[in-house]
Design a protein around this motif. Structure first.
Motif, PDB file in Angstrom:
ATOM      1  N   ALA A 135      24.953  34.050  91.427  1.00  8.58           N
ATOM      2  CA  ALA A 135      23.837  34.644  92.184  1.00  8.58           C
ATOM      3  C   ALA A 135      22.658  34.943  91.248  1.00  8.58           C
ATOM      4  CB  ALA A 135      24.302  35.921  92.874  1.00  8.58           C
ATOM      5  N   LEU A 136      22.942  35.475  90.063  1.00  5.22           N
ATOM      6  CA  LEU A 136      21.864  35.813  89.116  1.00  5.22           C
ATOM      7  C   LEU A 136      21.118  34.557  88.676  1.00  5.22           C
ATOM      8  CD1 LEU A 136      23.686  38.472  86.881  1.00  5.22           C
ATOM      9  CD2 LEU A 136      22.117  38.897  88.782  1.00  5.22           C
ATOM     10  N   GLU A 137      21.886  33.479  88.413  1.00  5.06           N
ATOM     11  CA  GLU A 137      21.254  32.221  87.986  1.00  5.06           C
ATOM     12  C   GLU A 137      20.330  31.702  89.094  1.00  5.06           C
ATOM     13  OE1 GLU A 137      21.636  30.982  84.948  1.00  5.06           O
ATOM     14  OE2 GLU A 137      20.793  28.972  85.189  1.00  5.06           O
ATOM     15  N   THR A 138      20.784  31.800  90.341  1.00  7.60           N
ATOM     16  CA  THR A 138      19.968  31.331  91.469  1.00  7.60           C
ATOM     17  C   THR A 138      18.717  32.197  91.608  1.00  7.60           C
ATOM     18  OG1 THR A 138      21.973  30.603  92.555  1.00  7.60           O
ATOM     19  CG2 THR A 138      20.039  30.792  93.955  1.00  7.60           C
ATOM     20  N   LEU A 139      18.888  33.504  91.460  1.00  8.89           N
ATOM     21  CA  LEU A 139      17.718  34.396  91.546  1.00  8.89           C
ATOM     22  C   LEU A 139      16.698  34.048  90.467  1.00  8.89           C
ATOM     23  CD1 LEU A 139      19.495  37.815  92.259  1.00  8.89           C
ATOM     24  CD2 LEU A 139      18.029  36.542  93.835  1.00  8.89           C
ATOM     25  N   LEU A 140      17.179  33.733  89.270  1.00 12.74           N
ATOM     26  CA  LEU A 140      16.256  33.377  88.182  1.00 12.74           C
ATOM     27  C   LEU A 140      15.568  32.038  88.472  1.00 12.74           C
ATOM     28  CD1 LEU A 140      18.358  34.466  85.044  1.00 12.74           C
ATOM     29  CD2 LEU A 140      16.346  35.613  85.997  1.00 12.74           C
ATOM     30  N   ALA A 141      16.329  31.093  89.013  1.00 17.36           N
ATOM     31  CA  ALA A 141      15.752  29.773  89.317  1.00 17.36           C
ATOM     32  C   ALA A 141      14.677  29.874  90.396  1.00 17.36           C
ATOM     33  CB  ALA A 141      16.856  28.821  89.749  1.00 17.36           C
ATOM     34  N   ARG A 142      14.800  30.888  91.263  1.00 19.72           N
ATOM     35  CA  ARG A 142      13.861  31.042  92.374  1.00 19.72           C
ATOM     36  C   ARG A 142      12.580  31.797  92.020  1.00 19.72           C
ATOM     37  NH1 ARG A 142      17.420  33.618  97.095  1.00 19.72           N
ATOM     38  NH2 ARG A 142      18.640  31.783  97.655  1.00 19.72           N
ATOM     39  N   ARG A 143      12.467  32.266  90.796  1.00 23.52           N
ATOM     40  CA  ARG A 143      11.294  33.078  90.437  1.00 23.52           C
ATOM     41  C   ARG A 143      10.004  32.283  90.605  1.00 23.52           C
ATOM     42  NH1 ARG A 143      12.675  34.545  84.485  1.00 23.52           N
ATOM     43  NH2 ARG A 143      13.285  32.365  84.636  1.00 23.52           N
ATOM     44  N   GLU A 144       8.941  32.985  90.899  1.00 27.83           N
ATOM     45  CA  GLU A 144       7.669  32.272  91.085  1.00 27.83           C
ATOM     46  C   GLU A 144       7.182  31.636  89.782  1.00 27.83           C
ATOM     47  OE1 GLU A 144       5.556  36.291  91.852  1.00 27.83           O
ATOM     48  OE2 GLU A 144       4.020  35.039  90.906  1.00 27.83           O
ATOM     49  N   ARG A 145       7.603  32.202  88.637  1.00 28.21           N
ATOM     50  CA  ARG A 145       7.261  31.623  87.335  1.00 28.21           C
ATOM     51  C   ARG A 145       8.445  31.774  86.387  1.00 28.21           C
ATOM     52  NH1 ARG A 145       2.182  34.650  85.543  1.00 28.21           N
ATOM     53  NH2 ARG A 145       3.008  34.101  83.504  1.00 28.21           N
ATOM     54  N   ALA A 146       8.555  30.836  85.460  1.00 28.50           N
ATOM     55  CA  ALA A 146       9.663  30.912  84.491  1.00 28.50           C
ATOM     56  C   ALA A 146       9.245  31.818  83.333  1.00 28.50           C
ATOM     57  CB  ALA A 146      10.016  29.517  83.990  1.00 28.50           C
ATOM     58  N   TRP A 147       9.215  33.132  83.614  1.00 28.98           N
ATOM     59  CA  TRP A 147       8.844  34.087  82.570  1.00 28.98           C
ATOM     60  C   TRP A 147       9.863  34.031  81.432  1.00 28.98           C
ATOM     61  CZ3 TRP A 147       8.717  36.291  87.751  1.00 28.98           C
ATOM     62  CH2 TRP A 147       7.415  36.488  88.235  1.00 28.98           C
ATOM     63  N   ALA A 148       9.485  34.552  80.271  1.00 26.65           N
ATOM     64  CA  ALA A 148      10.408  34.572  79.121  1.00 26.65           C
ATOM     65  C   ALA A 148      11.600  35.490  79.407  1.00 26.65           C
ATOM     66  CB  ALA A 148       9.669  35.044  77.878  1.00 26.65           C
ATOM     67  N   TYR A 149      11.335  36.565  80.154  1.00 26.72           N
ATOM     68  CA  TYR A 149      12.420  37.494  80.513  1.00 26.72           C
ATOM     69  C   TYR A 149      12.596  37.425  82.038  1.00 26.72           C
ATOM     70  CZ  TYR A 149      11.990  38.694  75.705  1.00 26.72           C
ATOM     71  OH  TYR A 149      11.979  38.590  74.337  1.00 26.72           O
ATOM     72  N   CYS A 150      13.496  38.248  82.575  1.00 24.61           N
ATOM     73  CA  CYS A 150      13.854  38.044  83.990  1.00 24.61           C
ATOM     74  C   CYS A 150      12.633  38.081  84.911  1.00 24.61           C
ATOM     75  CB  CYS A 150      14.866  39.100  84.426  1.00 24.61           C
ATOM     76  SG  CYS A 150      16.489  38.903  83.669  1.00 24.61           S
ATOM     77  N   TYR A 151      11.865  39.166  84.832  1.00 21.47           N
ATOM     78  CA  TYR A 151      10.736  39.292  85.758  1.00 21.47           C
ATOM     79  C   TYR A 151       9.433  39.601  85.041  1.00 21.47           C
ATOM     80  CZ  TYR A 151      14.041  38.621  89.452  1.00 21.47           C
ATOM     81  OH  TYR A 151      14.995  38.042  90.262  1.00 21.47           O
TER      82      TYR A 151
END
Ligand SMILES: N[C@@H](CCC(=O)N[C@@H](CS)C(=O)NCC(=O)O)C(=O)O
Length: 211
Positions: A135-151
Motif C-alpha cells: 500500500a505504501l509503495e502504491t501511495l508513493l507511486a501515485r504522488r503528484e510529483r516524485a519528491w525526494a522524500y515521501c511528501y
C-alpha cells in the motif's frame, strides 16, 4: 523535556527523529533503567515512548508528534498544503495503526504463547508487513510529483514513520526489493544526521552485545 524510550523502540524512534529534525534538546530516559513498575506509574499502558513536557506526560507517538508540531512549529513535519498534509498523516497511519500495531513484539509473543509456532508467527509478520508496504509503495507511486522524500523535498511526518518501520522489517526478514520507492526514500533518510542520531545503535542504552 524528557523522552522515555529504549534503544529498540520504533515508535520512540519516530519521536526521536522529530525532535532531531526540529533541533530540540531532550533528556533521554532509558525505560529499562526505571523498571516496569516505575514506568507504569508514568505511562499506564507501559508502552514506549512517553514524553514529559512542562510537567505533563504525553503518551502515544502520534499524539506526541502532533504536540511537538503545534508547540515547536520551527521545522514543520507536516506540509502546509491540506491535501499533502492529509496524505502524510494517512501514510503514517498505515504504519503506526496497521503495520506496527499488528506486528509489534508483544503481539508476536502473544501468538507464540497461544499455540502458534515460529513459522506461523513469521508468516503473520510477513503478511501484515508486506500488505502494508504494498500500500505504501502504491501511495508513493501515485504522488503528484516524485519528491525526494515521501511528501516533499525535505523529510517529515511520513518519512519519520517509514524509516523505523523499514529497519524493523529488515530485522524481521521481510523482503523489500519489491518496494523500490520505499527503499530509495529510506536510504535517503538514513544518510541524514537527524535519522542517524535516532537509530537504536546511537542510543545511550544500546547494549554492546547487540552491536
Ligand atoms: N501506539 C503506540 C505503540 C507503542 C509501542 O507499541 N511501543 C512498543 C515498542 S515499539 C513497546 O513499548 N513495547 C513494549 C511492550 O510491548 O511491552 C505508539 O505509537 O506510541
Amino acid at each position: 523535556m524528557k523522552l522515555y524510550t529504549r534503544w529498540q523502540n520504533s515508535a520512540g524512534e519516530r519521536v526521536r527523529i522529530a525532535l532531531n529534525l526540529k533541533g530540540l534538546d531532550y533528556d533521554y530516559v532509558s525505560v529499562g533503567s526505571l523498571g516496569a513498575q516505575a514506568y507504569a506509574a508514568i505511562n499506564p499502558q507501559g508502552l514506549m515512548p512517553a514524553l514529559e513536557l512542562d510537567g505533563q506526560v504525553f503518551t502515544q507517538s502520534v499524539a506526541i508528534l502532533d504536540l511537538l508540531e503545534m508547540r515547536f512549529p520551527g521545522y514543520p513535519l507536516l506540509p502546509a498544503d491540506p491535501t499533502r498534509r492529509a496524505l502524510s498523516i494517512a501514510f503514517g497511519a498505515v504504519i503506526a495503526s496497521e503495520m506496527h500495531a499488528l506486528t509489534v513484539n508483544r503481539v508476536r509473543k502473544y501468538l507464540a504463547g497461544h499455540g502458534i509456532d515460529e513459522g506461523g508467527v513469521t508468516q503473520w509478520v510477513q503478511h501484515w508487513q508486506s500488505e502494508g508496504f504494498m500500500a505504501l509503495e502504491t501511495l508513493l507511486a501515485r504522488r503528484e510529483r516524485a519528491w525526494a522524500y515521501c511528501y516533499g523535498e525535505a523529510p517529515g511526518w511520513a518519512d519519520l514513520h517509514l524509516a523505523p518501520q523499514v529497519a524493523a522489517a529488515r530485522r524481521l526478514g521481510v523482503a523489500l526489493e519489491q518496494f523500490p520507492l520505499v527503499v530509495a526514500i529510506v536510504e535517503r533518510c538514513e544518510s541524514l544526521p537527524a535519522f542517524i542520531a535516532a537509530r537504536p545503535e546511537a542510543q545511550p542504552d544500546f547494549p554492546k552485545s547487540a552491536g
